[in-house]
Design a protein around this motif. Structure first.
Motif, short mmCIF file in Angstrom:
data_model
loop_
_atom_site.label_atom_id
_atom_site.label_comp_id
_atom_site.label_asym_id
_atom_site.label_seq_id
_atom_site.Cartn_x
_atom_site.Cartn_y
_atom_site.Cartn_z
N GLU A 16 0.80 -1.20 -0.21
CA GLU A 16 -0.03 -0.18 -0.22
C GLU A 16 1.15 1.37 -0.07
O GLU A 16 1.67 1.40 0.83
N ILE A 17 0.60 2.12 -0.89
CA ILE A 17 1.39 3.26 -1.11
C ILE A 17 0.40 4.35 -0.60
O ILE A 17 -0.43 4.99 -1.45
N ASP A 18 0.57 4.86 0.85
CA ASP A 18 -0.51 5.72 1.32
C ASP A 18 0.38 6.40 2.56
O ASP A 18 1.56 6.51 2.23
N ILE A 19 -0.57 7.30 3.26
CA ILE A 19 0.15 8.12 4.02
C ILE A 19 1.35 7.47 5.02
O ILE A 19 2.42 7.91 5.44
N SER A 20 1.24 6.19 5.29
CA SER A 20 2.12 5.42 6.35
C SER A 20 3.25 5.13 5.42
O SER A 20 4.44 4.72 6.18
N ALA A 21 3.18 5.20 4.21
CA ALA A 21 4.40 4.66 3.34
C ALA A 21 5.23 5.89 2.95
O ALA A 21 6.42 5.71 2.30
N GLU A 23 7.33 8.29 4.34
CA GLU A 23 8.68 8.11 4.57
C GLU A 23 9.55 7.19 3.88
O GLU A 23 10.80 7.42 3.16
N HIS A 24 9.21 5.99 3.80
CA HIS A 24 10.01 4.99 2.87
C HIS A 24 10.01 5.37 1.54
O HIS A 24 11.10 5.06 0.87
N VAL A 25 8.82 5.50 0.88
CA VAL A 25 9.02 5.77 -0.62
C VAL A 25 9.87 6.88 -0.82
O VAL A 25 10.72 6.99 -1.87
N VAL A 26 9.67 8.01 0.01
CA VAL A 26 10.80 9.22 -0.34
C VAL A 26 12.12 9.01 -0.35
O VAL A 26 13.13 9.12 -1.10
N HIS A 27 12.49 8.02 0.88
CA HIS A 27 14.00 7.57 1.12
C HIS A 27 14.38 6.88 -0.13
O HIS A 27 15.44 6.88 -0.45
N GLU A 28 13.64 5.83 -0.66
CA GLU A 28 13.73 4.98 -1.75
C GLU A 28 14.02 5.72 -2.96
O GLU A 28 14.88 5.49 -3.94
N LEU A 29 13.33 6.61 -3.40
CA LEU A 29 13.39 7.46 -4.43
C LEU A 29 14.45 8.58 -4.53
O LEU A 29 15.21 8.49 -5.68
N VAL A 46 2.17 -2.90 -6.32
CA VAL A 46 1.41 -2.14 -5.57
C VAL A 46 -0.14 -2.79 -5.49
O VAL A 46 -0.71 -2.75 -6.40
N THR A 47 -0.45 -2.76 -4.33
CA THR A 47 -1.94 -3.20 -4.14
C THR A 47 -3.18 -2.17 -4.02
O THR A 47 -4.07 -2.25 -4.15
N PHE A 48 -2.28 -0.86 -3.39
CA PHE A 48 -3.43 0.20 -3.26
C PHE A 48 -2.50 1.46 -3.36
O PHE A 48 -1.25 1.33 -2.94
N ILE A 49 -3.16 2.22 -3.81
CA ILE A 49 -2.33 4.00 -3.76
C ILE A 49 -3.65 4.90 -3.62
O ILE A 49 -4.52 4.81 -4.17
N ASP A 50 -3.15 5.70 -2.62
CA ASP A 50 -4.06 6.83 -2.43
C ASP A 50 -3.46 8.17 -3.13
O ASP A 50 -2.67 8.23 -3.83
N SER A 51 -4.17 9.11 -2.51
CA SER A 51 -3.67 10.65 -3.00
C SER A 51 -2.27 10.93 -2.66
O SER A 51 -1.66 11.60 -3.40
N THR A 52 -1.92 10.59 -1.43
CA THR A 52 -0.67 10.70 -0.99
C THR A 52 0.29 9.93 -1.73
O THR A 52 1.38 10.78 -2.18
N GLY A 53 0.18 8.84 -2.21
CA GLY A 53 1.04 7.89 -3.13
C GLY A 53 1.03 8.82 -4.47
O GLY A 53 2.00 8.77 -5.16
#
Length: 90
Positions: A16-21, A23-29, A46-53
């Motif tokens: 899930e790529i949402d608000i909880s992810a 920090e991790h996504v920003v770090h990896e990018l 990716v199983t889910f993506i919200d507006s944050t993602g």
């Protein structure tokens, strides 16, 4: 067609790529961008993506990253299409 020296860094996101992810996504990018000017973001797992993602992906695209949505679930592809990030998608 990419040149012979085209060797992108692939960031494979999963789950899930949402608000909880964020920090991790920003770090990896950021890690990928430090390694190469050519960054590909693979959304196959990716199983889910919200507006944050979607916002994170938009920022990455603005910095030159490429989205790879081949194999991503239909609902993830649809969210990206609805956001307008689907031009161009790989």
């Amino acid at each position: 067609m990419p040149s012979a020296d085209y060797n992108p860094v692939v960031v494979r996101l999963e789950g899930e790529i949402d608000i909880s992810a964020v920090e991790h996504v920003v770090h990896e990018l950021a890690r990928a961008a430090a390694l190469s000017d050519d960054v590909v973001i693979d959304l196959q797992d990716v199983t889910f993506i919200d507006s944050t993602g979607i916002g994170l992906l938009a920022q990455a695209i603005n910095k030159g990253a490429t989205l790879l949505v081949e194999g991503a679930p239909a609902h993830v592809k649809r969210a990206i299409e609805l956001s307008g990030l689907n031009e161009p998608l790989t």
